[in-house]
Design a protein around this motif. Structure first.
Motif, PDB file in Angstrom:
ATOM      1  N   GLY A   1      20.471 -27.297 -45.095  1.00  0.00           N
ATOM      2  CA  GLY A   1      21.483 -26.588 -44.315  1.00  0.00           C
ATOM      3  C   GLY A   1      21.028 -25.220 -43.855  1.00  0.00           C
ATOM      4  N   TRP A   2      20.214 -24.547 -44.673  1.00  0.00           N
ATOM      5  CA  TRP A   2      19.723 -23.222 -44.287  1.00  0.00           C
ATOM      6  C   TRP A   2      18.784 -23.314 -43.095  1.00  0.00           C
ATOM      7  CZ3 TRP A   2      22.659 -19.640 -45.845  1.00  0.00           C
ATOM      8  CH2 TRP A   2      23.231 -19.664 -47.116  1.00  0.00           C
ATOM      9  N   LEU A   3      17.950 -24.336 -43.067  1.00  0.00           N
ATOM     10  CA  LEU A   3      17.044 -24.513 -41.940  1.00  0.00           C
ATOM     11  C   LEU A   3      17.826 -24.832 -40.669  1.00  0.00           C
ATOM     12  CD1 LEU A   3      14.158 -24.561 -40.918  1.00  0.00           C
ATOM     13  CD2 LEU A   3      14.077 -26.982 -41.492  1.00  0.00           C
ATOM     14  N   LYS A   4      18.864 -25.638 -40.791  1.00  0.00           N
ATOM     15  CA  LYS A   4      19.718 -25.931 -39.636  1.00  0.00           C
ATOM     16  C   LYS A   4      20.364 -24.649 -39.109  1.00  0.00           C
ATOM     17  CE  LYS A   4      19.107 -30.361 -39.745  1.00  0.00           C
ATOM     18  NZ  LYS A   4      18.198 -30.966 -38.812  1.00  0.00           N
ATOM     19  N   ALA A   9      13.391 -19.427 -47.926  1.00  0.00           N
ATOM     20  CA  ALA A   9      12.145 -20.144 -47.621  1.00  0.00           C
ATOM     21  C   ALA A   9      11.773 -21.122 -48.732  1.00  0.00           C
ATOM     22  CB  ALA A   9      11.005 -19.162 -47.386  1.00  0.00           C
ATOM     23  N   GLU A  10      12.003 -20.757 -49.964  1.00  0.00           N
ATOM     24  CA  GLU A  10      11.655 -21.636 -51.081  1.00  0.00           C
ATOM     25  C   GLU A  10      12.477 -22.928 -51.050  1.00  0.00           C
ATOM     26  OE1 GLU A  10      11.878 -21.108 -55.784  1.00  0.00           O
ATOM     27  OE2 GLU A  10      10.669 -19.577 -54.759  1.00  0.00           O
ATOM     28  N   ALA A  58      10.952 -26.865 -49.990  1.00  0.00           N
ATOM     29  CA  ALA A  58      10.904 -27.473 -51.329  1.00  0.00           C
ATOM     30  C   ALA A  58       9.994 -28.695 -51.391  1.00  0.00           C
ATOM     31  CB  ALA A  58      12.310 -27.838 -51.780  1.00  0.00           C
ATOM     32  N   LYS A  59       9.910 -29.489 -50.340  1.00  0.00           N
ATOM     33  CA  LYS A  59       9.112 -30.722 -50.397  1.00  0.00           C
ATOM     34  C   LYS A  59       7.630 -30.488 -50.093  1.00  0.00           C
ATOM     35  CE  LYS A  59       9.769 -32.375 -45.679  1.00  0.00           C
ATOM     36  NZ  LYS A  59      10.155 -33.486 -44.860  1.00  0.00           N
TER      37      LYS A  59
END
Length: 163
Positions: free
Chosen positions: A61-64, A122-123, A127-128
């Protein structure tokens, strides 16, 4: 006055270029093997097959939110440039460019918020991926575009149309 308009227009075009590169290019995060990740696709080098393996970014969700804010900043910056040109040719003498300035200030807020979210989360976003790496040049360009858009918005607010 024409020199001031030229400088303001050049600054605005510079901000647009920075935002386009920061949003669309592929280096928001650089992995240890010189591979880079962007906001839209994860492309990593597969040593076994000697090919690039690309996939959609995570559903984080943060990347979106970062994607939405960077696209919003691009739209607002384009809108404010169009609005500036419209006001430049239709506004009567002595008028102020409040609408353009406000739009550009909103651009700076959107860029600031998007880059800040990416920096803080960012972490979680990565994550993947293997640990390590650093922020890429697109992330830095977003941070450079923020103060430039802020200064540009303030200049537009104080700019008065003259003959």
């Amino acid at each position: 006055m024409s020199l001031l308009l030229l400088v303001v227009s050049a600054l605005h075009i510079l901000i647009l270029i920075l935002l386009f590169v920061a949003t669309l290019d592929k280096s928001w995060w650089t992995l240890p093997g010189k591979e880079s990740l962007n906001l839209w696709y994860d492309c990593t080098w597969n040593n076994g097959t000697k090919t690039w393996a690309c996939s959609n970014v995570s559903e984080n969700g943060w990347l979106k939110a970062v994607q939405v804010l960077m696209v919003l900043s691009l739209i607002l910056c384009c809108l404010s440039f169009i609005l500036f040109m419209f006001q430049l040719y239709t506004m009567r003498r002595g008028g102020l460019f409040y609408a353009t300035g406000l739009c550009q200030l909103c651009t700076s807020v959107a860029v600031f918020t998007g880059a800040l979210i990416y920096a803080i989360h960012a972490e979680e976003i990565l994550a993947k991926h293997p640990r390590g790496g650093s922020f890429g040049y697109c992330f830095a360009l977003a941070w450079v575009a923020f103060p430039l858009a802020l200064v540009s918005g303030i200049i537009y607010i104080h700019l008065r149309k003259r003959e």
